[in-house]
Scaffold this motif. Structure first.
Motif, mmCIF file in Angstrom:
data_model
loop_
_atom_site.group_PDB
_atom_site.id
_atom_site.type_symbol
_atom_site.label_atom_id
_atom_site.label_comp_id
_atom_site.label_asym_id
_atom_site.label_seq_id
_atom_site.Cartn_x
_atom_site.Cartn_y
_atom_site.Cartn_z
ATOM 1 N N VAL A 187 -5.720 -1.619 -3.237
ATOM 2 C CA VAL A 187 -5.709 -0.568 -4.259
ATOM 3 C C VAL A 187 -7.034 -0.571 -5.024
ATOM 4 C CG1 VAL A 187 -4.561 0.198 -6.373
ATOM 5 C CG2 VAL A 187 -3.206 -0.681 -4.478
ATOM 6 N N VAL A 188 -7.501 -1.790 -5.386
ATOM 7 C CA VAL A 188 -8.761 -1.901 -6.117
ATOM 8 C C VAL A 188 -9.917 -1.381 -5.253
ATOM 9 C CG1 VAL A 188 -10.360 -3.507 -7.208
ATOM 10 C CG2 VAL A 188 -7.902 -3.787 -7.530
ATOM 11 N N GLN A 189 -9.883 -1.715 -3.966
ATOM 12 C CA GLN A 189 -10.951 -1.229 -3.080
ATOM 13 C C GLN A 189 -10.988 0.297 -3.034
ATOM 14 O OE1 GLN A 189 -10.571 -3.071 0.798
ATOM 15 N NE2 GLN A 189 -11.687 -4.898 0.140
ATOM 16 N N SER A 190 -9.821 0.917 -2.963
ATOM 17 C CA SER A 190 -9.751 2.384 -2.948
ATOM 18 C C SER A 190 -10.398 2.962 -4.197
ATOM 19 C CB SER A 190 -8.296 2.841 -2.929
ATOM 20 O OG SER A 190 -7.787 2.831 -1.647
ATOM 21 N N ALA A 191 -10.047 2.370 -5.368
ATOM 22 C CA ALA A 191 -10.595 2.871 -6.624
ATOM 23 C C ALA A 191 -12.107 2.690 -6.646
ATOM 24 C CB ALA A 191 -9.946 2.133 -7.796
ATOM 25 N N GLU A 192 -12.576 1.545 -6.133
ATOM 26 C CA GLU A 192 -14.017 1.278 -6.144
ATOM 27 C C GLU A 192 -14.775 2.295 -5.298
ATOM 28 O OE1 GLU A 192 -13.942 -3.561 -6.978
ATOM 29 O OE2 GLU A 192 -14.217 -2.814 -4.946
ATOM 30 N N LEU A 193 -14.193 2.625 -4.138
ATOM 31 C CA LEU A 193 -14.879 3.597 -3.278
ATOM 32 C C LEU A 193 -14.942 4.966 -3.963
ATOM 33 C CD1 LEU A 193 -16.193 4.310 -0.538
ATOM 34 C CD2 LEU A 193 -13.948 5.075 0.204
ATOM 35 N N ALA A 194 -13.826 5.400 -4.552
ATOM 36 C CA ALA A 194 -13.803 6.719 -5.198
ATOM 37 C C ALA A 194 -14.844 6.773 -6.315
ATOM 38 C CB ALA A 194 -12.399 6.996 -5.742
ATOM 39 N N LYS A 231 -18.293 0.400 3.315
ATOM 40 C CA LYS A 231 -18.480 -0.255 2.015
ATOM 41 C C LYS A 231 -17.999 -1.697 2.021
ATOM 42 C CE LYS A 231 -17.218 0.299 -2.902
ATOM 43 N NZ LYS A 231 -18.407 -0.322 -3.479
ATOM 44 N N PHE A 232 -16.883 -1.964 2.680
ATOM 45 C CA PHE A 232 -16.289 -3.295 2.544
ATOM 46 C C PHE A 232 -16.434 -4.173 3.785
ATOM 47 C CE2 PHE A 232 -14.091 -0.620 -0.552
ATOM 48 C CZ PHE A 232 -14.359 -1.348 -1.703
ATOM 49 N N GLY A 233 -16.809 -3.598 4.910
ATOM 50 C CA GLY A 233 -17.062 -4.393 6.111
ATOM 51 C C GLY A 233 -15.902 -5.300 6.463
ATOM 52 N N ALA A 234 -16.217 -6.575 6.617
ATOM 53 C CA ALA A 234 -15.200 -7.526 7.057
ATOM 54 C C ALA A 234 -14.153 -7.778 5.979
ATOM 55 C CB ALA A 234 -15.860 -8.839 7.465
ATOM 56 N N ASP A 235 -14.484 -7.477 4.701
ATOM 57 C CA ASP A 235 -13.532 -7.730 3.610
ATOM 58 C C ASP A 235 -12.535 -6.599 3.432
ATOM 59 O OD1 ASP A 235 -14.794 -10.084 3.028
ATOM 60 O OD2 ASP A 235 -16.218 -9.134 1.661
ATOM 61 N N LEU A 236 -12.626 -5.576 4.276
ATOM 62 C CA LEU A 236 -11.766 -4.411 4.091
ATOM 63 C C LEU A 236 -10.291 -4.775 4.217
ATOM 64 C CD1 LEU A 236 -11.497 -1.269 3.878
ATOM 65 C CD2 LEU A 236 -11.423 -1.267 6.360
ATOM 66 N N LYS A 237 -9.515 -4.357 3.206
ATOM 67 C CA LYS A 237 -8.056 -4.454 3.313
ATOM 68 C C LYS A 237 -7.591 -3.116 3.868
ATOM 69 C CE LYS A 237 -8.270 -8.268 0.916
ATOM 70 N NZ LYS A 237 -8.260 -9.527 1.628
ATOM 71 N N THR A 238 -6.765 -3.157 4.908
ATOM 72 C CA THR A 238 -6.376 -1.911 5.578
ATOM 73 C C THR A 238 -5.807 -0.902 4.570
ATOM 74 O OG1 THR A 238 -5.814 -3.278 7.439
ATOM 75 C CG2 THR A 238 -5.095 -0.986 7.526
ATOM 76 N N PRO A 239 -6.382 0.301 4.517
ATOM 77 C CA PRO A 239 -5.846 1.315 3.605
ATOM 78 C C PRO A 239 -4.392 1.616 3.951
ATOM 79 C CG PRO A 239 -7.998 1.961 4.407
ATOM 80 C CD PRO A 239 -7.587 0.773 5.208
ATOM 81 N N ASN A 240 -3.579 1.890 2.932
ATOM 82 C CA ASN A 240 -2.148 2.066 3.161
ATOM 83 C C ASN A 240 -1.557 3.070 2.193
ATOM 84 O OD1 ASN A 240 -1.396 0.509 0.682
ATOM 85 N ND2 ASN A 240 -2.544 -1.063 1.785
ATOM 86 N N LYS A 262 -13.208 10.432 7.652
ATOM 87 C CA LYS A 262 -14.360 10.220 6.777
ATOM 88 C C LYS A 262 -14.033 9.101 5.786
ATOM 89 C CE LYS A 262 -16.858 12.795 3.265
ATOM 90 N NZ LYS A 262 -15.965 13.102 2.152
ATOM 91 N N PHE A 263 -12.823 9.137 5.229
ATOM 92 C CA PHE A 263 -12.407 8.117 4.269
ATOM 93 C C PHE A 263 -12.404 6.725 4.906
ATOM 94 C CE2 PHE A 263 -8.647 5.619 2.916
ATOM 95 C CZ PHE A 263 -9.039 5.294 1.628
ATOM 96 N N LEU A 264 -11.805 6.623 6.109
ATOM 97 C CA LEU A 264 -11.733 5.309 6.771
ATOM 98 C C LEU A 264 -13.134 4.789 7.094
ATOM 99 C CD1 LEU A 264 -8.664 5.808 9.140
ATOM 100 C CD2 LEU A 264 -8.804 4.360 7.122
#
Lengths: 278, 383
Positions: free
Chosen positions: B44-51, B288-297, B280-282
């Motif tokens: 969730v935090v990653q999503s907010a950071e990207l936006a 942005k997050f590379g290997a640290d990416l948590k799968t968007p859900n 585009k989002f994926l």
């Protein structure tokens, strides 16, 4: 009806396997090891690591036992040894240790839920009903655990010393039994058993840092009721486990979850020595 | 002297004025970094950071950059009170956008009302939460349950259903809605059983299920462990009925391996949505997050869209004034990974729901999509 009977027997087997480690520690040392749940968890994670390394199931189980026993040795030597005269403090200390172990597991493996594939999948046909094959296997596992540890306790030198320490520690010491060593070994075996049971339940359960906790109260109650021997533990697992299944099936599973605790309290009120022969 | 003082104060105003213009708009994100939600919170935090990064790279909102304040709500009421207090009254955030447990949300709402701060809630939930400060861009039972039940009714000819859940508000709420919906569509519920949230032995319930003669199962357990133990034990007991799971997400399904195969799920977001916006989002997330990416859900993507919804509302309102933003939130729409989303139904949003089937390799195949499923009357105006 047959299904209920199978549910009852397999539940009892599960409870017996999980409680036996706690019982052995309690029997010898008269302290309750509340880190038991954490050792169950450690065993499950050992099984997870073993399965990921591609070890066959027959090697995963000893690996889990050894990991648990190693944790037990460390715990006894650093913490529990100082608390034999203070059983209440020992409960607090081992409970705290359980939290620490849970957090360490979280740091290493993360909070997420992990999975171990069962060595046997699917169902087998038993007297005309399809029943989970792994649960049937648990009955065998419980019998093996019971046989090995009663043989250990009744047929070996270590068992003899252990029984001597249980009966009269001062006298045993006077006769040259190294009671500190007996305690160390017993604690290691108890912890190893906890870990072994953790590995055994992984195919039925998830692997997560708190997986052992829900089992702790039932295990604790069973040990209290059984009064200290493997045989009475088996009896109490069977009686209370069956009651749990019956209440869950015919009344409701939420009450079923309370059955063991309530029945244990009632039994101890009426008969303080529980299922043990007085 | 007076003219110099005037000049100095003018210069002061000019300096502070320009500083104010660049003053960031603060977005508070109270989220369960510890406790039950801690598995999903990082995504969730990653999503907010990207936006926020995307919006700031394009000049921010009305010339002001966005800034995130993330606070841990401990996944529960006590932690949420502290987190909301700190965000609303100390950090003085302009808006709260977050996914939380229902307990945390309910604890936060009075604080939000006291601070008059808009709150965009981005978690699916049991429905009917109606603070005037609260907007929801995720699903409610009225949107999630019908795809599964309709599909089972039609394709699997299911008449008799067995419901299994964890004993807590969300589990019981979802299943009581499911039961009502099944009965409304002509089916029958032949069993409804619950286990406590920390329960891990489903044996008696599974035995009842096997003797109940049901055509299909619908489950709504607590996330994580209970869901996994139930699924494993169902499979070990040889249950192969059509199985709709209201609580499993794509990531958990993937890690469950073959046990999860053939589970039906219903969600407003799955990674496999075949749209340009989602791809585009994926791509942006993995860049942005590379290997640290948590799968968007389904819990993290609404957070991303929530930030964009707030941006649109501020632009429409011409500023961050809470009342104007709240009014604008129901009028703006966002084109995000889940499609076009507008929170115009009593502060809830019609959503496209996807019925997915978990495959043997753990991926989720979209069987059918249900466009613009209405959230129903969540907060009917009091008459």
């Amino acid at each position: 009806m047959l299904i209920v009977a199978l549910d009852a027997v397999t539940t009892a087997a599960l409870l017996f396997v999980i409680s036996s480690g706690l019982l052995i520690v309690f029997g010898v040392m008269k302290i309750i090891n509340f880190a038991h749940a954490a050792f169950v968890t450690v065993g499950a994670y050992a099984a997870l690591v073993g399965a990921r390394l591609g070890l066959p199931w027959v090697l995963v189980l000893p690996l889990a036992f050894a990991t648990g026993a190693a944790c037990g040795v460390l715990t006894e030597a650093t913490i529990v040894r100082r608390l034999y005269q203070r059983p209440l403090d020992a409960i607090l200390a081992t409970w705290g240790l359980g939290i620490v172990i849970g957090q360490i597991v979280t740091l290493i493996f993360g909070r997420g839920v992990q999975f171990v594939q069962a060595p046997v999948a699917g169902t087998i046909d038993l007297f005309g009903v399809d029943y989970s094959a792994y649960r049937i296997l648990m009955i065998g596992a419980a019998l093996v655990v019971a046989l090995i540890f009663s043989a250990l306790l009744n047929g070996t030198r270590l068992g003899l010393s252990t029984r001597a320490v249980i009966m009269n520690e001062m006298l045993a010491q006077g006769l040259g039994v190294d009671s500190a060593r007996v305690r160390l070994v017993t604690f290691a075996i108890g912890s190893g058993l906890a870990a072994l049971s953790g590995a055994l339940i992984t195919p039925l359960s998830s692997v997560d840092p708190n997986m052992g906790v829900p089992w702790l109260i039932s295990a604790f109650m069973l040990v209290m009721v059984s009064g200290g021997s493997l045989l009475t533990l088996a009896v109490s697992s069977l009686v209370l486990g069956s009651l749990q299944v019956i209440v869950s099936t015919f009344v409701n599973p939420i009450l079923g979850g309370l059955t063991i605790a309530i029945c244990a309290a009632v039994v101890l009120r009426i008969r303080p020595e529980g299922f043990a022969r007085a | 002297m007076t003219s110099r003082a005037l000049l100095a104060s003018l210069a002061f105003v000019a300096v502070t004025g320009s500083a104010l213009a660049a003053d960031p708009i603060r977005i508070g994100v109270p989220v369960g970094l510890s406790g039950a939600n801690s598995v999903v919170a990082p995504s969730v935090v990653q999503s907010a950071e990207l936006a926020v990064e995307e919006i700031n790279a394009k000049g921010g909102v009305l010339g002001r950059p966005l800034a995130l304040d993330v606070a841990d709500d401990g996944s529960g009421a006590a932690g949420a009170q502290k987190a909301f207090d700190a965000l609303v009254f100390q950090k003085k955030v302009n808006v709260l956008i977050s996914m939380e447990t229902s307990a945390a949300r309910n604890a936060g709402l009075p604080i939000v009302a006291r601070g008059k701060t808009p709150f965009i809630y981005t978690s699916f939930y049991e429905g009917k939460s109606c603070s005037p400060y609260l907007y929801v861009n995720a699903w409610v039972p009225e949107q999630q349950v019908p795809p599964i039940v309709d599909y089972f009714n039609r394709e699997k000819k299911a008449k008799k259903y067995f419901l299994i859940g964890s004993d807590y508000a969300f589990g019981r709420g979802m299943l009581s809605f499911t039961k009502a919906y099944i009965e409304k569509t002509g089916g029958k519920v032949v069993g409804e059983e619950y286990l406590p949230m920390d329960g891990s032995d489903w044996t008696p319930i599974i035995s009842k299920l096997k003797s109940a003669g049901a055509d299909a199962i619908v489950t709504s357990t607590a996330g994580g462990a209970p869901n996994v133990t139930l699924t494993k034990q169902l499979r070990a007991a040889g249950v192969s009925l059509p199985y709709g799971n209201l609580a499993v997400d794509e990531g958990t399904a993937k890690s469950m391996g073959t046990d999860a195969a053939d589970i039906y799920i219903s969600a407003s977001y799955v990674t496999g949505i075949d749209s340009a916006a989602n791809k585009k989002f994926l791509a942006a997330m993995s860049k942005k997050f590379g290997a640290d990416l948590k799968t968007p859900n389904d819990l993290s993507v609404p957070e991303y869209e929530g930030v964009y919804a707030y941006k649109a509302a501020v632009e429409k309102a011409g500023g961050t004034d809470p009342q104007k933003v709240l009014a604008a939130l129901s009028e703006v729409s966002v084109d995000g990974p889940r499609g076009n989303i507008k929170m115009n139904k009593q502060r809830h949003a019609p959503l496209t729901m996807y019925l997915g089937q978990v495959q043997a390799d753990g991926s989720v195949k979209v069987i059918q999509s249900f466009p613009n499923v209405d959230p129903g009357a969540q907060c009917p105006p009091k008459s």
